[in-house]
Design a protein around this motif. Structure first.
Motif, PDB file in Angstrom:
ATOM      1  N   UNK A 273      36.571  45.094  20.849  1.00 22.28           N
ATOM      2  CA  UNK A 273      35.691  43.895  20.121  1.00 22.28           C
ATOM      3  C   UNK A 273      35.748  42.361  20.694  1.00 22.28           C
ATOM      4  N   UNK A 274      35.080  42.479  22.028  1.00 20.93           N
ATOM      5  CA  UNK A 274      34.659  41.122  22.793  1.00 20.93           C
ATOM      6  C   UNK A 274      33.854  42.200  24.214  1.00 20.93           C
ATOM      7  N   UNK A 275      33.935  43.102  24.130  1.00 18.72           N
ATOM      8  CA  UNK A 275      33.084  43.758  25.269  1.00 18.72           C
ATOM      9  C   UNK A 275      32.417  44.374  24.702  1.00 18.72           C
ATOM     10  N   UNK A 452      35.306  48.332  38.640  1.00 17.26           N
ATOM     11  CA  UNK A 452      34.884  46.675  38.592  1.00 17.26           C
ATOM     12  C   UNK A 452      35.337  46.535  36.758  1.00 17.26           C
ATOM     13  N   UNK A 453      34.014  47.062  36.147  1.00 11.24           N
ATOM     14  CA  UNK A 453      33.666  47.446  35.115  1.00 11.24           C
ATOM     15  C   UNK A 453      35.076  47.621  34.887  1.00 11.24           C
ATOM     16  N   UNK A 459      42.472  44.446  32.512  1.00  9.90           N
ATOM     17  CA  UNK A 459      42.350  42.949  32.787  1.00  9.90           C
ATOM     18  C   UNK A 459      42.483  42.132  31.821  1.00  9.90           C
ATOM     19  N   UNK A 460      41.565  42.621  31.142  1.00  6.95           N
ATOM     20  CA  UNK A 460      40.886  41.342  29.232  1.00  6.95           C
ATOM     21  C   UNK A 460      42.427  42.362  28.567  1.00  6.95           C
ATOM     22  N   UNK A 461      42.993  43.723  28.488  1.00  7.79           N
ATOM     23  CA  UNK A 461      44.183  43.760  27.864  1.00  7.79           C
ATOM     24  C   UNK A 461      45.453  43.459  28.068  1.00  7.79           C
ATOM     25  N   UNK A 465      47.758  40.542  26.092  1.00 10.13           N
ATOM     26  CA  UNK A 465      49.051  40.565  25.644  1.00 10.13           C
ATOM     27  C   UNK A 465      49.835  39.336  26.240  1.00 10.13           C
ATOM     28  N   UNK A 466      49.443  39.390  27.248  1.00 13.53           N
ATOM     29  CA  UNK A 466      50.239  37.595  27.857  1.00 13.53           C
ATOM     30  C   UNK A 466      50.022  36.146  26.636  1.00 13.53           C
TER      31      UNK A 466
END
Length: 486
Positions: A273-275, A452-453, A459-461, A465-466
């Motif tokens: 949804x964000x990327x 990198x993408x 890393x977003x996932x 989660x955190x």
């Protein structure tokens, strides 16, 4: 229900590729002119001998023996596809020796990733690479003959044979009745009738119609190139959680009554949804998610004795765009539990027949653009219709459930990696836990995505989660409490 083999000439047998096998086989051959195989599975393991090992000290020799023993255990390793058929030939000493020479390779220079990235013809038979520089094995096998869980179980049996070499040695020729050990197709193993009833046909048709209706709504991610960009090499990026972080994720999920799979799935949706492409941010997140169907099969087909077959299905969960993380995860947990039932298992034969028809039917000719319409490109952002670039998720659970990794004090597997060759613009996110460490592993094609993408997505996932599981807040609270202590 065993697959029916017909002897066409002395020692030569053939059977029809069943529906699931046909779907995966045709998918594998789409990029054959480019010497690429879509969805070719691979397993990479670094191993060492332990103090209790009593086989050949030379690892190459020991692996050759184990690979040969594996072929004797799973004669389906020698089955070859031929259009809509699969062929089995009764082996003799010469063909058994030739099989070993044609499928076992020693690679002294290239890395496993370099071998995976190389353009090669279709893997018509499984193969094993030994990399002496790193003490790794690379197991290649086509998806039409095995699924993810099955490939783990077969690799587990390889290491079992490595740790327990036959003291008497293997006969030069496999037993004459080994064709009886070849695992049946998914449809046969499930007991799906050869002739379906009108009710079964309706259940299957409705199921596949809904499946494809959902699948075409998969959200897309930005990609490089345009509609005529040819695929490049399959690649992989991974994010591995520490044992401490993994345990915190597991504990937080248990406290909320959800699974780790549902949590990661919901975090992936939030990331899309964000990327994702603009349309991906406006609608619900839908993905085609593989499902292990071995749990639905009766003994003996649900065990490792029938690891060499594709016993998998797929579902298309829809994650609501406007919903909280808690509602998304609770919905997914319930969806996972109820999507397959005994009726669907019974209808697997017509389901895969309709699935193949829908997947491989000829595409309609594109409508001509009005005269004077300017040429456009996707600007590396918006894919033309019919070129999906979404992310699929396949949660494989705890590796040790299917792959021991330690075989007494004889052999110890230090590292484990699993993946699939992606030749399209889509990305496959695998999730598993190995030795207490949660892994997010993304398989993609270098022609359409940069590392990198791909890493940024994972890393977003992790960040979602955190945040949603309040792991970061708990970590900060622990640090503050430690500072307050005298």
């Amino acid at each position: 229900m065993a697959t029916t083999w017909t002897q066409t000439s002395p020692g030569v047998y053939q059977a029809n590729l069943d529906g699931a096998e046909t779907v995966y086989r045709k998918t594998a051959t789409v990029f054959a002119p480019l010497k690429r195989e879509h969805w070719r599975l691979h397993t990479i393991c670094r191993f060492n001998f332990g103090p209790g090992y009593n086989g050949p000290t030379d690892k190459e020799t020991a692996l050759r023996q184990a690979w040969k023993a594996l072929r004797y255990e799973f004669p389906g390793m020698t089955v070859a596809p031929d259009r809509s058929k699969k062929i089995y030939k009764t082996p003799d000493a010469r063909t058994t020796k030739e099989w070993l020479e044609q499928t076992f390779f020693v690679e002294p220079k290239r890395t496993a990733d370099e071998i995976i990235a190389e353009a090669v013809p279709l893997q018509e038979v499984p193969s094993l690479y030994y990399l002496p520089a790193t003490s790794e094995i690379l197991f290649f096998i086509s998806h039409w003959r095995i699924d993810a869980m099955g490939s783990w179980m077969v690799t587990d049996r390889l290491f079992h044979h490595l740790a327990n070499p036959s003291k008497s040695g293997l006969p030069k020729v496999p037993p004459p009745n080994e064709i009886e050990k070849i695992s049946p197709s998914l449809e046969d193993a499930a007991g799906s009738p050869k002739v379906s009833t009108p009710e079964m046909d309706k259940v299957a048709a409705d199921h596949i119609a809904a499946h494809h209706r959902n699948a075409i709504q998969m959200g897309g991610m930005p990609y490089k190139g345009d509609a005529i960009t040819l695929p490049g090499s399959p690649k992989r990026e991974a994010v591995i959680f520490t044992r401490e972080s993994t345990q915190k994720v597991v504990s937080a999920c248990k406290a909320r009554g959800i699974t780790v799979t549902a949590a990661i799935h919901a975090a992936l949706a939030e990331t899309v949804f964000a990327m994702g492409l603009p349309e991906s941010r406006e609608h619900d997140y839908v993905t085609v998610m593989p499902v292990n169907l071995r749990n639905y099969l009766k003994t003996p087909y649900n065990g490792d004795g029938h690891a060499l077959q594709t016993y998998a299905g797929s579902i298309t969960p829809r994650v609501p765009r406007h919903a909280t993380f808690a509602k998304r995860t609770s919905y997914l947990v319930e969806y996972y539990k109820t999507r397959y039932d005994p009726k669907l298992i019974e209808c697997l034969r017509p389901i895969y027949r309709y699935h193949a028809e829908a997947l491989f039917k000829p595409l309609p000719a594109p409508a001509a653009a009005p005269e004077g319409t300017p040429a456009t490109s996707n600007g590396n952002k918006r894919p033309p219709p019919g070129l999906p670039s979404g992310i699929s998720i396949n949660s494989l659970g705890v590796v040790e459930k299917y792959f021991a990794g330690k075989y007494g004090d004889s052999v110890d597997v230090a590292t484990f990696t699993f993946g699939v060759s992606m030749i399209t613009r889509q990305t496959m996110l695998y999730v598993w836990t190995w030795k207490g460490e949660l892994t997010l592993s993304s398989e993609y094609n270098a022609a359409y995505h940069d590392p990198e993408e791909v890493r940024e997505v994972m890393l977003s996932i992790k960040q979602v989660l955190e945040k949603e599981l309040e792991i970061e807040q708990n970590r900060k609270r622990e640090v503050e409490e430690q500072k307050e202590q005298p």
